[in-house]
Write an enzyme that holds these catalytic residues in place. Structure first.
Site, PDB file in Angstrom:
ATOM      1  N   LYS A 122      59.184 -60.069  -9.120  1.00 59.99           N
ATOM      2  CA  LYS A 122      59.905 -58.921  -8.557  1.00 59.99           C
ATOM      3  C   LYS A 122      59.622 -57.746  -9.466  1.00 59.99           C
ATOM      4  O   LYS A 122      59.946 -57.763 -10.651  1.00 59.99           O
ATOM      5  CB  LYS A 122      61.416 -59.206  -8.490  1.00 59.99           C
ATOM      6  CG  LYS A 122      62.313 -57.961  -8.495  1.00 59.99           C
ATOM      7  CD  LYS A 122      62.196 -57.057  -7.293  1.00 59.99           C
ATOM      8  CE  LYS A 122      62.714 -55.632  -7.530  1.00 59.99           C
ATOM      9  NZ  LYS A 122      64.057 -55.455  -8.021  1.00 59.99           N
ATOM     10  N   GLY A 163      61.911 -50.903 -11.386  1.00 63.27           N
ATOM     11  CA  GLY A 163      62.285 -50.114 -12.555  1.00 63.27           C
ATOM     12  C   GLY A 163      61.144 -49.326 -13.175  1.00 63.27           C
ATOM     13  O   GLY A 163      60.190 -48.950 -12.498  1.00 63.27           O
ATOM     14  N   GLY A 196      63.723 -48.092  -4.851  1.00 63.36           N
ATOM     15  CA  GLY A 196      64.922 -47.316  -4.533  1.00 63.36           C
ATOM     16  C   GLY A 196      64.831 -45.854  -4.956  1.00 63.36           C
ATOM     17  O   GLY A 196      65.252 -44.963  -4.219  1.00 63.36           O
ATOM     18  N   ASP A 232      65.322 -57.980  -4.610  1.00 64.34           N
ATOM     19  CA  ASP A 232      65.590 -59.197  -5.390  1.00 64.34           C
ATOM     20  C   ASP A 232      65.753 -60.394  -4.450  1.00 64.34           C
ATOM     21  O   ASP A 232      65.243 -61.488  -4.708  1.00 64.34           O
ATOM     22  CB  ASP A 232      66.882 -59.049  -6.211  1.00 64.34           C
ATOM     23  CG  ASP A 232      66.814 -57.900  -7.192  1.00 64.34           C
ATOM     24  OD1 ASP A 232      65.723 -57.664  -7.737  1.00 64.34           O
ATOM     25  OD2 ASP A 232      67.846 -57.238  -7.391  1.00 64.34           O
ATOM     26  N   LYS A 244      70.447 -59.940  -8.304  1.00 65.10           N
ATOM     27  CA  LYS A 244      69.410 -60.641  -9.079  1.00 65.10           C
ATOM     28  C   LYS A 244      69.870 -62.039  -9.469  1.00 65.10           C
ATOM     29  O   LYS A 244      69.162 -63.029  -9.289  1.00 65.10           O
ATOM     30  CB  LYS A 244      69.118 -59.859 -10.375  1.00 65.10           C
ATOM     31  CG  LYS A 244      67.918 -58.970 -10.281  1.00 65.10           C
ATOM     32  CD  LYS A 244      67.661 -58.303 -11.622  1.00 65.10           C
ATOM     33  CE  LYS A 244      67.733 -56.810 -11.462  1.00 65.10           C
ATOM     34  NZ  LYS A 244      66.796 -56.313 -10.454  1.00 65.10           N
TER      35      LYS A 244
HETATM   36  N1  LIG Z   1      75.447 -58.114 -17.719  1.00 70.50           N
HETATM   37  C1  LIG Z   1      74.437 -57.289 -17.405  1.00 70.50           C
HETATM   38  N2  LIG Z   1      73.263 -57.378 -18.091  1.00 70.50           N
HETATM   39  C2  LIG Z   1      72.233 -56.546 -17.804  1.00 70.50           C
HETATM   40  N3  LIG Z   1      72.282 -55.569 -16.853  1.00 70.50           N
HETATM   41  C3  LIG Z   1      73.402 -55.436 -16.129  1.00 70.50           C
HETATM   42  C4  LIG Z   1      74.526 -56.288 -16.370  1.00 70.50           C
HETATM   43  N4  LIG Z   1      75.510 -55.924 -15.512  1.00 70.50           N
HETATM   44  C5  LIG Z   1      75.041 -54.902 -14.782  1.00 70.50           C
HETATM   45  N5  LIG Z   1      73.770 -54.582 -15.121  1.00 70.50           N
HETATM   46  C6  LIG Z   1      72.995 -53.499 -14.497  1.00 70.50           C
HETATM   47  O1  LIG Z   1      72.015 -54.032 -13.609  1.00 70.50           O
HETATM   48  C7  LIG Z   1      70.927 -53.125 -13.575  1.00 70.50           C
HETATM   49  C8  LIG Z   1      69.665 -53.794 -13.029  1.00 70.50           C
HETATM   50  O2  LIG Z   1      69.621 -53.737 -11.601  1.00 70.50           O
HETATM   51  P1  LIG Z   1      68.984 -52.511 -10.780  1.00 70.50           P
HETATM   52  O3  LIG Z   1      69.154 -52.827  -9.338  1.00 70.50           O
HETATM   53  O4  LIG Z   1      69.570 -51.237 -11.280  1.00 70.50           O
HETATM   54  O5  LIG Z   1      67.449 -52.516 -11.233  1.00 70.50           O
HETATM   55  P2  LIG Z   1      66.162 -53.093 -10.482  1.00 70.50           P
HETATM   56  O6  LIG Z   1      66.584 -54.143  -9.498  1.00 70.50           O
HETATM   57  O7  LIG Z   1      65.198 -53.472 -11.542  1.00 70.50           O
HETATM   58  O8  LIG Z   1      65.564 -51.839  -9.726  1.00 70.50           O
HETATM   59  P3  LIG Z   1      65.459 -51.604  -8.141  1.00 70.50           P
HETATM   60  O9  LIG Z   1      66.753 -52.095  -7.531  1.00 70.50           O
HETATM   61  O10 LIG Z   1      65.280 -50.124  -8.019  1.00 70.50           O
HETATM   62  O11 LIG Z   1      64.273 -52.389  -7.684  1.00 70.50           O
HETATM   63  C9  LIG Z   1      70.813 -52.675 -14.998  1.00 70.50           C
HETATM   64  O12 LIG Z   1      70.225 -51.409 -15.103  1.00 70.50           O
HETATM   65  C10 LIG Z   1      72.257 -52.657 -15.504  1.00 70.50           C
HETATM   66  O13 LIG Z   1      72.792 -51.368 -15.439  1.00 70.50           O
HETATM   67 MG   LIG Z   2      67.979 -53.689  -7.829  1.00 68.46          MG
END
Ligand SMILES: Nc1ncnc2c1ncn2[C@@H]1O[C@H](COP(=O)(O)OP(=O)(O)OP(=O)(O)O)[C@@H](O)[C@H]1O
Ligand SMILES: [Mg+2]
Length: 292
Positions: A30, A33, A66, A184, A239
């Site tokens: 996946k 970011g 996103g 995800d 996730k």
């Molecule tokens: N316990 C935790 N540990 C790590 N990150 C966390 C936790 N709880 C919440 N988060 C949040 O989850 C976010 C990751 O998910 P996010 O959907 O923002 O990113 P992504 O899935 O990589 O990007 P996209 O959704 O744009 O593809 C982190 O940036 C953080 O702010």
């Molecule tokens: Mg995400």
């Protein structure tokens, strides 16, 4: 940074058992970011997946996007509504999602990988019905789909013929209506359908953190209680939940790794230390306690 010759050979030798172990296996990545936005990280990601493919690992990429969707929607004067941190997708927004994810983002990734000879082929879930969906239950998010079926036969066809599928998380329902899918969840469904050896989530965090510390191994009961108490929140929830879905469906290992670190994908796969958080049914020590 210059690395001495002995150190270089040591790194290569350390990689050998992993190369032997993973040859012929399937990894689903996946991709999201900073690794999708920062030019240098985009380049190193393309190198990493190409290298993994060249040593005989079948690589499938499912990407997010996103930020680009919000950016283009803003430029078109289309407001973005979030409900519980998830994008509400009406038909106008769905048009943008499809244009951006399947048109722009997907092709940019494919072009980058193919500059390194990775033989990537971009599809979205509509192509060959790769991601067949029904409207997601729960909170009404509009045209957001949950996955009913993955066309794993088509993905296997590409993999067997030496191609690297790059999937945009846009799905289609039985009537032909396009739906937005959380990337995800899409990655997890693809990994499950392909019985992948590994599912790797690249994100902008070190892994799962709790009370400021990196969690190296996370089991299901701990994850449930941290979601309930808010230690795990926002984008980390889909996730973690899809990680457990993938494990239950037979995926051997799920990892959350830091996409902001150059070559983190290679470090995770080819070194003894690994990086980030490994998601497991239950940590080994807990299993031992339970069976004692
Ligand atoms: N316990 C935790 N540990 C790590 N990150 C966390 C936790 N709880 C919440 N988060 C949040 O989850 C976010 C990751 O998910 P996010 O959907 O923002 O990113 P992504 O899935 O990589 O990007 P996209 O959704 O744009 O593809 C982190 O940036 C953080 O702010
Ligand atoms: Mg995400």
């Amino acid at each position: 940074m210059t690395v001495s010759i002995p150190a270089k050979t040591e790194v290569l030798i350390e990689a050998l058992p992993y190369i032997q172990q993973y040859e012929g296996k399937t990894f689903v990545v996946k991709y999201g970011g900073a690794a999708m936005v920062d030019e240098e990280l985009r380049e190193t990601f393309a190198q990493d997946v190409t290298l993994l493919k060249k040593i005989g690992i079948s690589i499938v990429i499912v990407h997010g996007g996103g930020r680009e969707i919000t950016d283009i929607a803003n430029r078109l004067g289309l407001p973005t509504h979030f409900i519980n941190g998830q994008r509400y997708t009406d038909q106008a927004m769905m048009d943008v999602v499809q244009m951006v994810l399947a048109g722009k983002t997907n092709k940019d990734i494919v072009a980058k990988i193919n500059r390194h000879d990775g033989e990537a082929v971009g599809v979205c879930g509509i192509d060959a019905d790769v991601l067949r969906v029904t409207k997601a239950g729960g909170v009404d998010l509009g045209l957001v789909g949950e996955i009913a079926r993955v066309n794993d036969a088509f993905l296997t066809l590409l993999l067997r013929n030496g191609f690297m599928p790059v999937i945009a998380p846009v799905g289609v329902d039985a009537s032909g209506q396009a739906h937005n899918i959380n990337a995800d969840i899409a990655a997890s469904a693809v990994a499950a359908a392909l019985r992948a050896e590994k599912l790797v989530f690249l994100s902008d965090v070190r892994g799962v953190t709790a009370h400021g510390a990196l969690v190296q191994t996370l089991g299901q009961s701990q994850a449930r209680s941290w979601i309930a108490s808010g230690i795990i929140s926002d984008g980390m929830i889909p996730k973690i939940q899809s990680a457990f879905t993938a494990l239950a469906a037979g995926v051997s290992k799920v990892h959350m790794i830091d996409g902001r670190v150059k070559h983190s994908l290679l470090l995770e796969i080819f070194t003894d230390e690994g990086v980030g958080t490994q998601i497991v049914h239950e940590p080994a020590d807990q299993l031992r306690e339970e069976s004692a």
